[in-house]
Design a protein around this motif. Structure first.
Motif, PDB file in Angstrom:
ATOM      1  N   VAL A   1      -0.464  -7.406 -14.277  1.00  0.00           N
ATOM      2  CA  VAL A   1       0.409  -7.672 -15.423  1.00  0.00           C
ATOM      3  C   VAL A   1      -0.420  -7.985 -16.664  1.00  0.00           C
ATOM      4  O   VAL A   1      -0.153  -7.465 -17.755  1.00  0.00           O
ATOM      5  CB  VAL A   1       1.392  -8.824 -15.116  1.00  0.00           C
ATOM      6  CG1 VAL A   1       1.991  -9.388 -16.408  1.00  0.00           C
ATOM      7  CG2 VAL A   1       2.500  -8.345 -14.199  1.00  0.00           C
TER       8      VAL A   1
ATOM      9  N   GLY B   1       9.357 -13.237 -14.971  1.00  0.00           N
ATOM     10  CA  GLY B   1       9.789 -11.869 -14.732  1.00  0.00           C
ATOM     11  C   GLY B   1      10.389 -11.675 -13.353  1.00  0.00           C
ATOM     12  O   GLY B   1      10.238 -12.516 -12.468  1.00  0.00           O
TER      13      GLY B   1
ATOM     14  N   ASN C   1       9.298  -9.864 -11.313  1.00  0.00           N
ATOM     15  CA  ASN C   1       8.135  -9.755 -10.428  1.00  0.00           C
ATOM     16  C   ASN C   1       7.541 -11.115 -10.079  1.00  0.00           C
ATOM     17  O   ASN C   1       6.533 -11.201  -9.365  1.00  0.00           O
ATOM     18  CB  ASN C   1       7.064  -8.881 -11.083  1.00  0.00           C
ATOM     19  CG  ASN C   1       6.741  -9.331 -12.508  1.00  0.00           C
ATOM     20  OD1 ASN C   1       7.074 -10.455 -12.911  1.00  0.00           O
ATOM     21  ND2 ASN C   1       6.098  -8.479 -13.283  1.00  0.00           N
TER      22      ASN C   1
ATOM     23  N   TYR D   1       2.067 -12.407 -19.889  1.00  0.00           N
ATOM     24  CA  TYR D   1       2.242 -11.278 -20.803  1.00  0.00           C
ATOM     25  C   TYR D   1       1.612 -11.607 -22.152  1.00  0.00           C
ATOM     26  O   TYR D   1       0.950 -10.755 -22.764  1.00  0.00           O
ATOM     27  CB  TYR D   1       3.729 -10.961 -20.967  1.00  0.00           C
ATOM     28  CG  TYR D   1       4.375 -10.437 -19.712  1.00  0.00           C
ATOM     29  CD1 TYR D   1       4.475  -9.062 -19.474  1.00  0.00           C
ATOM     30  CD2 TYR D   1       4.874 -11.297 -18.737  1.00  0.00           C
ATOM     31  CE1 TYR D   1       5.066  -8.565 -18.321  1.00  0.00           C
ATOM     32  CE2 TYR D   1       5.460 -10.812 -17.577  1.00  0.00           C
ATOM     33  CZ  TYR D   1       5.564  -9.446 -17.375  1.00  0.00           C
ATOM     34  OH  TYR D   1       6.132  -8.955 -16.227  1.00  0.00           O
TER      35      TYR D   1
ATOM     36  N   TRP E   1       6.780   0.549 -17.522  1.00  0.00           N
ATOM     37  CA  TRP E   1       7.594  -0.602 -17.912  1.00  0.00           C
ATOM     38  C   TRP E   1       8.856  -0.149 -18.639  1.00  0.00           C
ATOM     39  O   TRP E   1       9.915  -0.732 -18.460  1.00  0.00           O
ATOM     40  CB  TRP E   1       6.783  -1.564 -18.777  1.00  0.00           C
ATOM     41  CG  TRP E   1       5.860  -2.427 -17.957  1.00  0.00           C
ATOM     42  CD1 TRP E   1       5.715  -2.433 -16.598  1.00  0.00           C
ATOM     43  CD2 TRP E   1       4.972  -3.439 -18.454  1.00  0.00           C
ATOM     44  NE1 TRP E   1       4.786  -3.365 -16.217  1.00  0.00           N
ATOM     45  CE2 TRP E   1       4.310  -4.000 -17.330  1.00  0.00           C
ATOM     46  CE3 TRP E   1       4.656  -3.908 -19.723  1.00  0.00           C
ATOM     47  CZ2 TRP E   1       3.373  -5.022 -17.449  1.00  0.00           C
ATOM     48  CZ3 TRP E   1       3.704  -4.921 -19.842  1.00  0.00           C
ATOM     49  CH2 TRP E   1       3.076  -5.472 -18.717  1.00  0.00           C
TER      50      TRP E   1
ATOM     51  N   SER F   1       9.503  -6.416 -17.308  1.00  0.00           N
ATOM     52  CA  SER F   1       8.211  -6.471 -17.991  1.00  0.00           C
ATOM     53  C   SER F   1       8.301  -5.869 -19.387  1.00  0.00           C
ATOM     54  O   SER F   1       7.627  -6.320 -20.319  1.00  0.00           O
ATOM     55  CB  SER F   1       7.150  -5.731 -17.172  1.00  0.00           C
ATOM     56  OG  SER F   1       6.851  -6.440 -15.984  1.00  0.00           O
TER      57      SER F   1
END
Length: 361
Positions: free
Chosen positions: A26, A124, A126, A133, A305, A340
């Motif tokens: 990421v 996220g 995830n 980020y 993404w 994302s």
């Protein structure tokens, strides 16, 4: 810098610093996507909701717009030195300074926000927290401050490049064809110097216009040193975010796989980033330590993404005409809120706001 550093080097350094594979990917993807997020338009869903994107890259005629130069190039690729002094008097420098002070300040702010829990609930789908980020995007700009040093993100004569010399053997040889080839480019960023500042192996000299003295001055550039220092700087911050200060096992150590791979990328005398990447991927060192990390869906795809977050209501490539689009109608996929794609654009918006506020209030 290019994808060999922004994605692969950053991913390997994050892995070395102790981030999980998912976290490292990421951070690395956010870092590289800064060069591909050309979407500058609102996205409208069927329910009337409109989501604003944050453009972090631009390659078309709109690059001549001062707003693009300020909000895109300066905020993400050519962070200005900002307020300074000249002969004891207050001044403002648009020049990019290596190890950018303003991006170091931004990183401190991101750490403070995480410590204070400002975005604690924003994670996220995830499972990766929002701060990762923000960290990835800042890594891109910090790295670029080393390779883009002395150039600026605005269209100005201060980016006027004169003659260019490449070091070959023990001598610097003039690049007459390259002088002519790139001199027709606009004086924005390092366009008049081609891709050479982003090539990690390149050792060169070039003339650059000095606004103060009103003449071309010769500058030397040793990219292998700059890229090594950029990698060390990025690793320092990755370690700070991980809480590794003082941890010798995650510090810069040229005997470790990540540093060996970074050194290989720097030494590879291939002009194109993709050629350097492919050459690295074919080494036993990469195969033994990083094949799994960058395997399959983990490898970089500039559309992933986007595709994971929304379904554009366009029959053809919805991203190919971004420079002329005013609105994109789309359908959100399940989990869009914590996708994302959305978290990247939110993180980019915060970085832009911070840089603009620090420099131009």
């Amino acid at each position: 810098m290019q994808s060999d550093f922004h994605f692969y080097a950053i991913g390997m350094l994050a892995n070395h610093a102790g981030y999980s594979d998912d976290e490292a990917i990421v951070i690395a993807t956010a870092s590289q996507y800064v060069d591909h997020a050309t979407e500058s338009f609102p996205i409208e869903f069927d329910d009337g909701r409109i989501v604003e994107t944050t453009m972090t890259a631009h390659y078309h005629v709109q690059a001549f717009k001062p707003s693009v130069q300020k909000k895109v190039f300066m905020c993400f690729h050519f962070p200005p030195e900002g307020r300074t002094t000249v002969d004891g008097k207050p001044a403002f420098s648009y020049r990019t300074r290596e190890n950018s002070p303003i991006i170091n300040s931004l990183l401190k702010q991101i750490m403070a926000d995480r410590h204070e829990g400002t975005y604690e609930g924003l994670v996220g789908t995830n499972g990766i927290p929002f701060c990762m980020y923000r960290l990835g995007i800042a890594m891109h700009t910090l790295a670029d401050s080393w390779s883009h040093m002395s150039f600026t993100g605005r269209h100005n004569r201060e980016n006027d490049v004169g003659k260019i010399w490449f070091k070959k053997g023990e001598k610097f040889k003039p690049q007459t064809i390259n002088d002519w080839k790139w001199d027709i480019a606009p004086a924005i960023g390092h366009l008049e110097c081609g891709h050479y500042p982003d090539q990690p192996f390149r050792i060169m000299k070039y003339g650059l216009y000095d606004l103060r003295d009103k003449k071309i001055k010769i500058r030397a550039r040793t990219n292998p040193i700059k890229f090594t220092n950029a990698a060390k700087s990025c690793l320092k911050w990755l370690n700070r975010f991980k809480g590794n200060d003082g941890n010798r096992s995650t510090a810069w150590d040229e005997t470790q796989p990540a540093m060996k791979c970074v050194k290989l990328l720097i030494k590879m005398k291939k002009e194109e980033a993709q050629d350097r990447i492919e050459k690295l991927k074919n080494t036993k060192l990469f195969d033994s330590h990083y094949r799994k990390l960058f395997n399959g869906k983990n490898d970089y795809n500039q559309n992933r993404w986007r595709n994971d977050a929304i379904i554009p209501k366009e029959p053809k490539d919805p991203w190919g005409e971004t420079k002329r689009r005013e609105l994109l109608r789309a359908q959100p996929k399940p989990g869009f809120e914590k996708s994302s794609f959305r978290l990247f654009h939110k993180a980019a918006k915060l970085q832009r706001a911070f840089v603009l506020d620090q420099l131009f209030w």
